[in-house]
Design a protein around this motif. Sequence first.
Motif, PDB file in Angstrom:
ATOM      1  N   GLY A  31       0.854  -1.188   0.000  1.00  0.00           N
ATOM      2  CA  GLY A  31       0.000   0.000   0.000  1.00  0.00           C
ATOM      3  C   GLY A  31       0.878   1.223   0.000  1.00  0.00           C
ATOM      4  N   GLY A  32       0.950   1.883   1.140  1.00  0.00           N
ATOM      5  CA  GLY A  32       1.817   3.049   1.225  1.00  0.00           C
ATOM      6  C   GLY A  32       1.359   4.151   0.296  1.00  0.00           C
ATOM      7  N   ARG A  33       2.213   4.494  -0.682  1.00  0.00           N
ATOM      8  CA  ARG A  33       1.906   5.596  -1.593  1.00  0.00           C
ATOM      9  C   ARG A  33       0.791   5.246  -2.572  1.00  0.00           C
ATOM     10  NH1 ARG A  33       4.728  10.098  -3.825  1.00  0.00           N
ATOM     11  NH2 ARG A  33       4.141  10.505  -5.991  1.00  0.00           N
ATOM     12  N   TYR A  34       0.830   4.012  -3.096  1.00  0.00           N
ATOM     13  CA  TYR A  34      -0.138   3.599  -4.113  1.00  0.00           C
ATOM     14  C   TYR A  34      -0.916   2.367  -3.640  1.00  0.00           C
ATOM     15  CZ  TYR A  34       3.249   6.203  -6.962  1.00  0.00           C
ATOM     16  OH  TYR A  34       4.109   7.149  -7.460  1.00  0.00           O
ATOM     17  N   PRO A  35      -2.217   2.304  -3.916  1.00  0.00           N
ATOM     18  CA  PRO A  35      -2.980   1.078  -3.634  1.00  0.00           C
ATOM     19  C   PRO A  35      -2.770   0.087  -4.779  1.00  0.00           C
ATOM     20  CG  PRO A  35      -4.450   2.795  -4.470  1.00  0.00           C
ATOM     21  CD  PRO A  35      -3.074   3.404  -4.406  1.00  0.00           C
ATOM     22  N   LEU A  64       3.808 -20.103   3.476  1.00  0.00           N
ATOM     23  CA  LEU A  64       4.545 -19.369   2.441  1.00  0.00           C
ATOM     24  C   LEU A  64       3.983 -17.962   2.349  1.00  0.00           C
ATOM     25  CD1 LEU A  64       5.725 -20.514  -1.019  1.00  0.00           C
ATOM     26  CD2 LEU A  64       4.182 -18.561  -0.931  1.00  0.00           C
ATOM     27  N   ILE A  65       4.858 -16.991   2.131  1.00  0.00           N
ATOM     28  CA  ILE A  65       4.435 -15.605   1.942  1.00  0.00           C
ATOM     29  C   ILE A  65       4.849 -15.152   0.548  1.00  0.00           C
ATOM     30  CG2 ILE A  65       4.691 -13.216   2.735  1.00  0.00           C
ATOM     31  CD1 ILE A  65       5.307 -14.306   5.524  1.00  0.00           C
ATOM     32  N   ALA A  66       3.908 -14.586  -0.178  1.00  0.00           N
ATOM     33  CA  ALA A  66       4.173 -14.092  -1.531  1.00  0.00           C
ATOM     34  C   ALA A  66       3.757 -12.638  -1.635  1.00  0.00           C
ATOM     35  CB  ALA A  66       3.416 -14.932  -2.567  1.00  0.00           C
ATOM     36  N   GLY A  67       4.430 -11.927  -2.511  1.00  0.00           N
ATOM     37  CA  GLY A  67       4.051 -10.548  -2.770  1.00  0.00           C
ATOM     38  C   GLY A  67       5.203  -9.580  -2.605  1.00  0.00           C
ATOM     39  N   PRO A  68       5.174  -8.485  -3.357  1.00  0.00           N
ATOM     40  CA  PRO A  68       6.227  -7.475  -3.285  1.00  0.00           C
ATOM     41  C   PRO A  68       6.030  -6.549  -2.103  1.00  0.00           C
ATOM     42  CG  PRO A  68       4.573  -6.806  -4.881  1.00  0.00           C
ATOM     43  CD  PRO A  68       4.152  -8.157  -4.367  1.00  0.00           C
ATOM     44  N   GLY A  69       7.032  -5.696  -1.866  1.00  0.00           N
ATOM     45  CA  GLY A  69       6.928  -4.717  -0.793  1.00  0.00           C
ATOM     46  C   GLY A  69       8.139  -3.804  -0.808  1.00  0.00           C
ATOM     47  N   ASN A  70       8.197  -2.891   0.142  1.00  0.00           N
ATOM     48  CA  ASN A  70       9.322  -1.958   0.202  1.00  0.00           C
ATOM     49  C   ASN A  70      10.565  -2.663   0.752  1.00  0.00           C
ATOM     50  OD1 ASN A  70       9.005  -2.123   2.996  1.00  0.00           O
ATOM     51  ND2 ASN A  70       7.976  -0.140   3.161  1.00  0.00           N
ATOM     52  N   MET A 126      -8.812   2.952   4.995  1.00  0.00           N
ATOM     53  CA  MET A 126      -8.911   1.648   4.358  1.00  0.00           C
ATOM     54  C   MET A 126      -8.794   1.793   2.841  1.00  0.00           C
ATOM     55  SD  MET A 126     -11.995  -1.143   4.612  1.00  0.00           S
ATOM     56  CE  MET A 126     -11.938  -1.116   6.410  1.00  0.00           C
ATOM     57  N   PRO A 127      -7.880   1.076   2.181  1.00  0.00           N
ATOM     58  CA  PRO A 127      -7.772   1.137   0.715  1.00  0.00           C
ATOM     59  C   PRO A 127      -8.874   0.292   0.079  1.00  0.00           C
ATOM     60  CG  PRO A 127      -6.140  -0.377   1.601  1.00  0.00           C
ATOM     61  CD  PRO A 127      -6.871   0.195   2.780  1.00  0.00           C
ATOM     62  N   ALA A 128      -9.985   0.923  -0.206  1.00  0.00           N
ATOM     63  CA  ALA A 128     -11.195   0.192  -0.589  1.00  0.00           C
ATOM     64  C   ALA A 128     -10.983  -0.706  -1.802  1.00  0.00           C
ATOM     65  CB  ALA A 128     -12.329   1.183  -0.847  1.00  0.00           C
ATOM     66  N   ALA A 129     -10.368  -0.177  -2.864  1.00  0.00           N
ATOM     67  CA  ALA A 129     -10.206  -0.972  -4.085  1.00  0.00           C
ATOM     68  C   ALA A 129      -9.348  -2.205  -3.832  1.00  0.00           C
ATOM     69  CB  ALA A 129      -9.596  -0.122  -5.190  1.00  0.00           C
ATOM     70  N   THR A 130      -8.332  -2.058  -2.991  1.00  0.00           N
ATOM     71  CA  THR A 130      -7.471  -3.203  -2.681  1.00  0.00           C
ATOM     72  C   THR A 130      -8.239  -4.260  -1.905  1.00  0.00           C
ATOM     73  OG1 THR A 130      -5.537  -1.758  -2.600  1.00  0.00           O
ATOM     74  CG2 THR A 130      -5.325  -3.919  -1.587  1.00  0.00           C
ATOM     75  N   VAL A 131      -9.044  -3.835  -0.940  1.00  0.00           N
ATOM     76  CA  VAL A 131      -9.848  -4.788  -0.170  1.00  0.00           C
ATOM     77  C   VAL A 131     -10.818  -5.520  -1.087  1.00  0.00           C
ATOM     78  CG1 VAL A 131     -11.593  -4.999   1.644  1.00  0.00           C
ATOM     79  CG2 VAL A 131      -9.590  -3.527   1.993  1.00  0.00           C
ATOM     80  N   VAL A 132     -11.429  -4.790  -2.018  1.00  0.00           N
ATOM     81  CA  VAL A 132     -12.340  -5.426  -2.978  1.00  0.00           C
ATOM     82  C   VAL A 132     -11.590  -6.462  -3.811  1.00  0.00           C
ATOM     83  CG1 VAL A 132     -13.741  -5.033  -5.038  1.00  0.00           C
ATOM     84  CG2 VAL A 132     -13.949  -3.504  -3.081  1.00  0.00           C
ATOM     85  N   ALA A 133     -10.400  -6.094  -4.275  1.00  0.00           N
ATOM     86  CA  ALA A 133      -9.612  -7.028  -5.078  1.00  0.00           C
ATOM     87  C   ALA A 133      -9.270  -8.280  -4.278  1.00  0.00           C
ATOM     88  CB  ALA A 133      -8.340  -6.349  -5.577  1.00  0.00           C
ATOM     89  N   MET A 134      -8.918  -8.117  -3.009  1.00  0.00           N
ATOM     90  CA  MET A 134      -8.621  -9.264  -2.155  1.00  0.00           C
ATOM     91  C   MET A 134      -9.838 -10.177  -2.009  1.00  0.00           C
ATOM     92  SD  MET A 134      -6.583  -7.397   0.933  1.00  0.00           S
ATOM     93  CE  MET A 134      -4.794  -7.319   1.002  1.00  0.00           C
ATOM     94  N   ALA A 135     -10.980  -9.554  -1.759  1.00  0.00           N
ATOM     95  CA  ALA A 135     -12.192 -10.336  -1.551  1.00  0.00           C
ATOM     96  C   ALA A 135     -12.600 -11.086  -2.820  1.00  0.00           C
ATOM     97  CB  ALA A 135     -13.328  -9.414  -1.092  1.00  0.00           C
ATOM     98  N   LEU A 136     -12.591 -10.395  -3.953  1.00  0.00           N
ATOM     99  CA  LEU A 136     -12.988 -11.030  -5.206  1.00  0.00           C
ATOM    100  C   LEU A 136     -11.990 -12.105  -5.633  1.00  0.00           C
ATOM    101  CD1 LEU A 136     -14.287  -7.972  -7.277  1.00  0.00           C
ATOM    102  CD2 LEU A 136     -15.598  -9.599  -5.900  1.00  0.00           C
ATOM    103  N   ALA A 169      -4.619 -12.580   3.432  1.00  0.00           N
ATOM    104  CA  ALA A 169      -4.173 -11.387   2.720  1.00  0.00           C
ATOM    105  C   ALA A 169      -3.988 -10.222   3.683  1.00  0.00           C
ATOM    106  CB  ALA A 169      -5.184 -11.015   1.638  1.00  0.00           C
ATOM    107  N   CYS A 170      -2.865  -9.527   3.518  1.00  0.00           N
ATOM    108  CA  CYS A 170      -2.573  -8.343   4.336  1.00  0.00           C
ATOM    109  C   CYS A 170      -2.272  -7.157   3.441  1.00  0.00           C
ATOM    110  CB  CYS A 170      -1.359  -8.587   5.227  1.00  0.00           C
ATOM    111  SG  CYS A 170      -1.635  -9.684   6.619  1.00  0.00           S
ATOM    112  N   THR A 171      -2.771  -6.005   3.808  1.00  0.00           N
ATOM    113  CA  THR A 171      -2.404  -4.758   3.140  1.00  0.00           C
ATOM    114  C   THR A 171      -2.447  -3.639   4.168  1.00  0.00           C
ATOM    115  OG1 THR A 171      -2.771  -3.430   1.133  1.00  0.00           O
ATOM    116  CG2 THR A 171      -4.723  -3.979   2.427  1.00  0.00           C
ATOM    117  N   PRO A 172      -1.551  -2.651   4.070  1.00  0.00           N
ATOM    118  CA  PRO A 172      -1.560  -1.572   5.066  1.00  0.00           C
ATOM    119  C   PRO A 172      -2.627  -0.532   4.761  1.00  0.00           C
ATOM    120  CG  PRO A 172       0.194  -1.236   3.474  1.00  0.00           C
ATOM    121  CD  PRO A 172      -0.424  -2.558   3.126  1.00  0.00           C
ATOM    122  N   PRO A 173      -3.046   0.208   5.766  1.00  0.00           N
ATOM    123  CA  PRO A 173      -3.914   1.358   5.498  1.00  0.00           C
ATOM    124  C   PRO A 173      -3.111   2.424   4.753  1.00  0.00           C
ATOM    125  CG  PRO A 173      -3.157   1.394   7.759  1.00  0.00           C
ATOM    126  CD  PRO A 173      -2.672   0.100   7.179  1.00  0.00           C
TER     127      PRO A 173
END
Length: 442
Positions: A127-131, A202-208, A162-172, A153-157
């Motif tokens: 998250g951070g700067r961009y959702p 296992l943990i997957a996904g990019p980050g800072n 709350m990053p709404a679009a990201t939460v929707v993407a996670m749910a869908l 699934a984890c994402t920062p505020p």
Amino acid sequence: MTTALSKSTLKAALGTPAGRSETVRDTVARIIEDVGTRGDAAVHEYSQRFDGWSPDDFRLTTAEVERVVASVPGQVIEDIRFVQRQVRGFAQVQRDSLRDVEVETLPGVRLGQRHVPITASGAYVPGGRYPLTASAHMTIVTAKVAGVERVVACTPPIRGQMPAATVVAMALAGADEIYLLGGVQAVAALALGTETIDRVDLIAGPGNAYVAEAKRQLFGEVGIDLFAGPTEILVIADEHADPFVVAVDLLSQAEHGPDSPAVLISTSAELARTAIEHVERLLPGMPTRDMAEPAWRDHGEVHVVPDLDAAFALADGYASEHVQVLTREPRRALVRMRHYGALFLGEGTCVSYGDKVIGTNHVLPTRKAPRYTGGLWVGNFLRTVTYQEVTDPVASAYLGELCGRAARVELFEGHARSGDVRAAKYADAPLPWTDHRFPEPA
């Protein structure tokens, strides 16, 4: 032995690639140790310190997720569903290419291989700067296609919201649990578990840089997809390429961060110079100039080579995350190149398609890691395991005798005796290390 390539450099990188910061390393180690010791209390403390966010429960309830989905415009949901269909479809093709096999190598000797999904995976969505909603597709949809039972699934505020679009993407995408939690504290909680968050495999996904270092330090305690650094783009262009398109595509990845390399290799000096001019004209008006400008200034490179063979060879040396081929015959790169995270062939394709919409996975290796690994795919969520079965007593006796000899060459007497007892039982042969026959079962 390698041969120096003939090239002229129109723009060289001013900065050096970012290394592992001692400050980052030490900070991450302290947070991981604290989360391991104090669990939820530490997670809440770090989330409040770094993100200004410390609710009673980081996990979103079904009702909360439904409210978020209802708040998002229909077009956004439709677009997310479309992209996830592309990701799911390609991941399913990958899964279908992996077959369970069984062969009979000798009479009654069967060897097999199965692809078994891991039980639980964690999807870290930055998250951070961009959702970064697209990361949800890549890490959750792919895991579900592989057959993972529990995807967390984890994402920062973002700025306390709350990053709404990201939460929707996670749910869908099919996440089984969604946590509004980011940073090292999220990665540590997923890897180690806390009172309220069960650990994953296992943990997957990019980050800072902090998230990447946390995955590095926790590797072994938990599986990870890959070690990732700043986003990279390398464009190969001949005289038939459009220099404006080249410039736009270079900047498309430079905006990821101030340390993102953007490299152009061209067989045309005129095209290369024109592309540089376009970049310099475009940069001042970019809304993401604060990221793209230092990336281009410090890590942008432009090289001119005599022909495409030289271009492909030089590009292979970079082993870049994204390689975009803007040439008259872009598919030549499929034959000539070996080291890349992903190829993007022809002007009709761009790296941004891979990042956002086309369906291949955008979690890719960086920092020359394409020399030895590919990007995230359905296979990351599967364990390829083998099994063996010997049902023919003649075959077991033969293998037992062979095992005894082979093991004793290596001075492994215990191994040898495992073979001996089968040779004795099935071939009615004497045991070499006793003065009696192997007893028959009662």
